[in-house]
Scaffold this motif. Structure first.
Motif: not given
Length: 142
Positions: A1-3, A63
């Motif tokens: 999954m991308y961030t 994040t």
């Protein structure tokens, strides 16, 4: 999954803004580089050498808020607009309220925190650095 992470540009007050975001979100600075750290930086004006070329604040699970000082001497100019908001998904209603209060202090409330018809506690503000934020907490579905 991308961030997906935010990369913000400020006109010479990146360090001040990033310290503000650390006071709001917590986290740790993983990088802080100044223009004086670049090869050949001795040719730059002294006021530019102290500016931030890159700063990273890791705030939670993957994040990161990153930022740089744009340089007017290189004809870089920033224009904050309302065509993009950084959206925070809070874990509780209390956390959402706390983030909204901190981010909007000295800035502008665009939409006060409120219960919405779509089942969330939601608000929008512009912080004192011109960055637009959406703060959201989704109520559990029964």
């Amino acid at each position: 999954m991308y961030t997906v992470n935010a990369y913000l540009n400020f006109m010479g007050n990146t360090e001040e803004a990033m310290n503000f975001y650390q006071s709001v979100f917590g986290g740790t600075f993983s990088r802080l580089q100044r223009y004086k750290d670049l090869p050949g930086s001795e040719k730059m004006p002294a006021d530019v050498q102290h500016k931030i070329i890159h700063m990273s604040l890791a705030i939670s699970n993957g994040t990161t808020i990153m930022a740089t000082d744009s340089l007017a001497s290189m004809e870089e100019h920033n224009h904050f607009s309302n065509n993009i908001h950084l959206c925070i998904q809070a874990e509780t209603e209390t956390e959402a309220e706390d983030l909204f209060v901190k981010l909007s202090k000295g800035g502008k409330v665009e939409m006060p925190m409120n219960k919405t018809f779509w089942g969330a506690y939601f608000g929008m503000c512009q912080d004192k650095y011109g960055v637009h934020w959406m703060i959201n907490f989704d109520y559990p579905i029964n």
